[in-house]
Design a protein around this motif. Structure first.
Motif, PDB file in Angstrom:
ATOM      1  N   ALA A 124       0.876  -1.175   0.000  1.00 53.73           N
ATOM      2  CA  ALA A 124       0.000   0.000   0.000  1.00 53.73           C
ATOM      3  C   ALA A 124       0.909   1.219   0.000  1.00 53.73           C
ATOM      4  N   GLY A 125       0.511   2.256  -0.700  1.00 53.95           N
ATOM      5  CA  GLY A 125       1.322   3.470  -0.775  1.00 53.95           C
ATOM      6  C   GLY A 125       1.016   4.415   0.376  1.00 53.95           C
ATOM      7  N   LEU A 126       2.042   4.814   1.108  1.00 51.41           N
ATOM      8  CA  LEU A 126       1.940   5.788   2.194  1.00 51.41           C
ATOM      9  C   LEU A 126       2.459   7.113   1.643  1.00 51.41           C
ATOM     10  N   ARG A 127       1.654   8.175   1.726  1.00 49.08           N
ATOM     11  CA  ARG A 127       2.013   9.456   1.117  1.00 49.08           C
ATOM     12  C   ARG A 127       1.703  10.596   2.072  1.00 49.08           C
ATOM     13  N   TYR A 128       2.633  11.551   2.155  1.00 52.90           N
ATOM     14  CA  TYR A 128       2.409  12.755   2.959  1.00 52.90           C
ATOM     15  C   TYR A 128       3.306  13.874   2.449  1.00 52.90           C
ATOM     16  N   ALA A 129       2.907  15.103   2.738  1.00 48.10           N
ATOM     17  CA  ALA A 129       3.712  16.270   2.365  1.00 48.10           C
ATOM     18  C   ALA A 129       4.864  16.402   3.355  1.00 48.10           C
ATOM     19  N   SER A 130       6.010  16.730   2.848  1.00 47.20           N
ATOM     20  CA  SER A 130       7.172  16.952   3.695  1.00 47.20           C
ATOM     21  C   SER A 130       6.861  18.083   4.678  1.00 47.20           C
ATOM     22  N   PRO A 131       7.045  17.865   5.986  1.00 43.83           N
ATOM     23  CA  PRO A 131       6.711  18.903   6.961  1.00 43.83           C
ATOM     24  C   PRO A 131       7.450  20.222   6.725  1.00 43.83           C
ATOM     25  N   GLU A 132       8.690  20.161   6.217  1.00 42.24           N
ATOM     26  CA  GLU A 132       9.387  21.425   5.997  1.00 42.24           C
ATOM     27  C   GLU A 132       8.766  22.219   4.861  1.00 42.24           C
ATOM     28  N   VAL A 133       8.083  21.566   3.948  1.00 46.82           N
ATOM     29  CA  VAL A 133       7.404  22.255   2.854  1.00 46.82           C
ATOM     30  C   VAL A 133       5.985  22.659   3.264  1.00 46.82           C
ATOM     31  N   SER A 134       5.270  21.762   3.955  1.00 50.56           N
ATOM     32  CA  SER A 134       3.857  22.012   4.281  1.00 50.56           C
ATOM     33  C   SER A 134       3.660  22.920   5.483  1.00 50.56           C
ATOM     34  N   GLY A 135       4.663  22.997   6.352  1.00 50.74           N
ATOM     35  CA  GLY A 135       4.527  23.792   7.564  1.00 50.74           C
ATOM     36  C   GLY A 135       3.850  23.038   8.701  1.00 50.74           C
ATOM     37  N   ALA A 136       3.585  21.764   8.526  1.00 48.54           N
ATOM     38  CA  ALA A 136       2.965  20.963   9.594  1.00 48.54           C
ATOM     39  C   ALA A 136       3.943  20.784  10.749  1.00 48.54           C
ATOM     40  N   ARG A 137       3.410  20.633  11.962  1.00 48.01           N
ATOM     41  CA  ARG A 137       4.253  20.280  13.096  1.00 48.01           C
ATOM     42  C   ARG A 137       4.826  18.896  12.801  1.00 48.01           C
ATOM     43  N   ALA A 138       6.091  18.681  13.067  1.00 44.74           N
ATOM     44  CA  ALA A 138       6.755  17.430  12.689  1.00 44.74           C
ATOM     45  C   ALA A 138       7.197  16.628  13.906  1.00 44.74           C
ATOM     46  N   ALA A 139       7.349  15.343  13.694  1.00 47.13           N
ATOM     47  CA  ALA A 139       7.882  14.436  14.707  1.00 47.13           C
ATOM     48  C   ALA A 139       8.598  13.299  13.985  1.00 47.13           C
ATOM     49  N   THR A 140       9.569  12.710  14.669  1.00 48.23           N
ATOM     50  CA  THR A 140      10.253  11.551  14.103  1.00 48.23           C
ATOM     51  C   THR A 140       9.776  10.314  14.853  1.00 48.23           C
ATOM     52  N   PRO A 141       9.014   9.458  14.193  1.00 47.54           N
ATOM     53  CA  PRO A 141       8.503   8.263  14.859  1.00 47.54           C
ATOM     54  C   PRO A 141       9.602   7.248  15.132  1.00 47.54           C
ATOM     55  N   ALA A 142       9.357   6.411  16.112  1.00 48.82           N
ATOM     56  CA  ALA A 142      10.237   5.275  16.368  1.00 48.82           C
ATOM     57  C   ALA A 142       9.796   4.094  15.502  1.00 48.82           C
ATOM     58  N   ALA A 143       8.483   4.040  15.218  1.00 43.03           N
ATOM     59  CA  ALA A 143       7.950   2.902  14.466  1.00 43.03           C
ATOM     60  C   ALA A 143       6.668   3.289  13.743  1.00 43.03           C
ATOM     61  N   LEU A 144       6.311   2.444  12.797  1.00 47.64           N
ATOM     62  CA  LEU A 144       5.017   2.512  12.121  1.00 47.64           C
ATOM     63  C   LEU A 144       4.288   1.226  12.491  1.00 47.64           C
ATOM     64  N   LEU A 145       3.087   1.363  13.046  1.00 50.81           N
ATOM     65  CA  LEU A 145       2.257   0.190  13.328  1.00 50.81           C
ATOM     66  C   LEU A 145       1.404  -0.070  12.090  1.00 50.81           C
ATOM     67  N   VAL A 146       1.434  -1.297  11.591  1.00 51.17           N
ATOM     68  CA  VAL A 146       0.685  -1.672  10.401  1.00 51.17           C
ATOM     69  C   VAL A 146      -0.305  -2.771  10.790  1.00 51.17           C
ATOM     70  N   THR A 147      -1.584  -2.522  10.513  1.00 50.09           N
ATOM     71  CA  THR A 147      -2.625  -3.498  10.833  1.00 50.09           C
ATOM     72  C   THR A 147      -3.209  -4.031   9.531  1.00 50.09           C
ATOM     73  N   PRO A 148      -3.076  -5.336   9.272  1.00 48.21           N
ATOM     74  CA  PRO A 148      -3.659  -5.907   8.055  1.00 48.21           C
ATOM     75  C   PRO A 148      -5.180  -5.709   8.031  1.00 48.21           C
ATOM     76  N   PRO A 149      -5.774  -5.670   6.834  1.00 45.63           N
ATOM     77  CA  PRO A 149      -7.231  -5.505   6.742  1.00 45.63           C
ATOM     78  C   PRO A 149      -7.975  -6.573   7.557  1.00 45.63           C
ATOM     79  N   ASP A 150      -9.034  -6.156   8.222  1.00 47.52           N
ATOM     80  CA  ASP A 150      -9.907  -7.037   9.007  1.00 47.52           C
ATOM     81  C   ASP A 150      -9.218  -7.693  10.206  1.00 47.52           C
TER      82      ASP A 150
END
Length: 184
Positions: A124-150
């Motif tokens: 699955a494609g994960l997409r987001y605007a770069s925080p330095e370009v978008s101006g969003a508050r940023a954080a560096t995650p330690a992990a990504l939790l992925v939950t399979p469908p259902d």
């Protein structure tokens, strides 16, 4: 007395008819179950993939025009074929497991069922605007939790990419439906 004997005969006939119909229904149900079982065996019998049968990973980042694009990959590590259908769930978390920012939004693309033989992958494609370009508050995650469908259980993937949007008006993160393969 003749009336009572006639009533008993009718009751006995009715009871016999109910018993015969019941056994015919049971035979029909058994036949349908056996036929469905044979059909599943003939097609490989692939059923939904469960979290315990999968491994998650995040592929190489593909940056572009202020966007960050990463494939989230699920690999079948079981010894049987299984299917995935729809969008996985995902959440960025810090080292203590606290969520960072909003969960990714599902894109409106139509999901397809992906059958995974042992060792095969879906992404699955994960997409987001770069925080330095978008101006969003940023954080560096330690992990990504992925939950399979259902599924309810998540798979934890160590996050090695850069900062992600964690708040503000431009903090949107998007996730596509699963497709066969390991990414674009």
């Amino acid at each position: 007395m003749a009336k009572t004997s006639q009533s008993l005969r009718r009751a006995a006939l009715l009871a016999s008819a109910v018993a015969v119909l019941g056994s015919l229904t049971a035979c029909d149900t058994a036949h349908r179950t056996e036929t469905a079982s044979r059909q599943l065996s003939a097609t490989g019998g692939a059923t939904r993939c469960h979290t315990s049968e999968l491994r998650a990973s995040v592929g190489r980042m593909d940056p572009g025009a202020g966007q960050r694009n990463l494939p989230v990959v699920l690999t079948n590590v079981s010894s049987r074929s299984c299917t995935l259908h729809g969008h996985p769930g995902a959440a960025f978390v810090d080292a203590s497991g606290r969520r960072l920012g909003p969960d990714p939004e599902r894109t409106p693309d139509a999901p397809a069922t992906v059958t995974l033989a042992p060792g095969e992958t879906a992404w699955a494609g994960l997409r987001y605007a770069s925080p330095e370009v978008s101006g969003a508050r940023a954080a560096t995650p330690a992990a990504l939790l992925v939950t399979p469908p259902d599924e309810r259980e998540s798979l934890r993937v160590r996050w090695t990419a850069d900062e992600v949007p964690a708040g503000g008006n431009a903090a949107s993160v998007y996730l596509t439906a699963l497709a066969a393969g390991s990414g674009p």
